[in-house]
Write a protein that holds these residues in place. Structure first.
Motif, short mmCIF file in Angstrom:
data_model
loop_
_atom_site.label_atom_id
_atom_site.label_comp_id
_atom_site.label_asym_id
_atom_site.label_seq_id
_atom_site.Cartn_x
_atom_site.Cartn_y
_atom_site.Cartn_z
N ARG A 38 41.55 41.76 33.67
CA ARG A 38 40.76 40.69 33.05
C ARG A 38 41.39 39.32 33.27
N VAL A 41 40.67 38.47 37.04
CA VAL A 41 39.26 38.13 37.21
C VAL A 41 38.95 36.78 36.58
N ALA A 42 39.54 36.48 35.43
CA ALA A 42 39.33 35.19 34.79
C ALA A 42 39.84 34.05 35.67
N ASP A 45 37.37 33.58 38.50
CA ASP A 45 36.19 32.86 37.99
C ASP A 45 36.50 31.36 37.84
N GLU A 48 36.36 29.74 41.26
CA GLU A 48 34.98 29.55 41.70
C GLU A 48 34.33 28.38 40.98
N ALA A 49 34.57 28.25 39.69
CA ALA A 49 33.97 27.16 38.92
C ALA A 49 34.51 25.80 39.34
N THR A 76 39.11 44.42 42.76
CA THR A 76 38.70 44.69 41.39
C THR A 76 38.17 46.09 41.19
N LEU A 180 34.48 33.24 48.84
CA LEU A 180 34.51 32.51 47.57
C LEU A 180 35.49 31.35 47.60
N ARG A 190 33.98 38.01 47.80
CA ARG A 190 33.14 38.75 46.85
C ARG A 190 32.18 39.59 47.68
N CYS A 202 35.65 42.14 44.07
CA CYS A 202 36.30 40.89 44.46
C CYS A 202 37.65 41.26 45.07
#
Length: 208
Positions: A38, A41-42, A45, A48-49, A76, A180, A190, A202
């Motif tokens: 987690r 993955v966070a 993310d 990507e943002a 992942t 990504l 991804r 991912c």
């Protein structure tokens, strides 16, 4: 310096570059310290943002950025069963990318027989910028390369290795590989069954 140059290409806004660098540092720290999924993955993310990659992903830029030798650091999702894990052990997954081709090598051993070698997946690829920057791959073949004469059945080795790695590495022609993020030392992919399908995996690769 090269990392900062590439990041500057993706945005002229300093706050965006700062957020990307911070998110990247967070990801590398999570990988180096074997954090929970987690957290990794966070961090992905957050990258990507922070990184508006789409508008700058020309074919020439992407070909230059992803070319070379890479090692898979994290994925992942892996669906190997306990039976597969007891039969084969995957030691390492590496990849060589050229302008229109890739070669993925899975180094494996069989604990019960002592057999060892690599399984190479060769693909031809082309880049598409829309609807998101991604590669479409055509499978050229699977090539089993044992270090010595096999005592195991080759088909069994291939099937168990395939079950031990992310689906898209063995079946690149059945997935869409979305780019990504990329910099001189790190790339994040991804992988889906299509541009609008749920994410399969991912992947984080580090340059060798």
């Amino acid at each position: 310096m090269l990392l900062l140059t590439l990041l500057a290409v993706t945005s002229a806004l300093t706050p965006t570059v700062d957020r990307t660098i911070a998110a990247r540092s967070r990801l590398v720290a999570a990988l180096d310290n074997a954090r929970e999924d987690r957290e990794i993955v966070a961090a992905i993310d957050a990258i990507e943002a922070a990184t508006p990659f789409k508008g700058f992903a020309s074919e020439d830029f992407v070909s230059f950025a992803v070319a070379g030798d890479w090692q898979l650091d994290y994925a992942t999702r892996r669906d190997s069963t306990n039976l597969t894990k007891s039969y084969v052990r995957v030691r390492d997954i590496s990849q060589t990318v050229e302008k229109d081709a890739s070669r993925t090598r899975v180094a494996w051993t069989l604990p019960t027989t002592g057999d060892a070698g690599t399984l190479e997946v060769r693909s031809t690829m082309r880049f598409q910028a829309e609807p998101r920057p991604h590669h479409v791959l055509r499978l050229d073949g699977h090539f089993l390369k044992p270090l010595h004469k096999l005592s195991a059945e080759p088909t069994d080795v291939v099937n168990h290795v395939a079950a031990s790695v992310p689906y898209e590495l063995f079946h690149p022609d059945r997935t869409v590989i979305e780019l990504l993020y990329v910099d001189p030392e790190l790339k994040i992919l991804r992988c889906t069954r299509g541009t609008t399908d749920p994410v399969l995996t991912c992947q984080v690769w580090r340059r060798q």
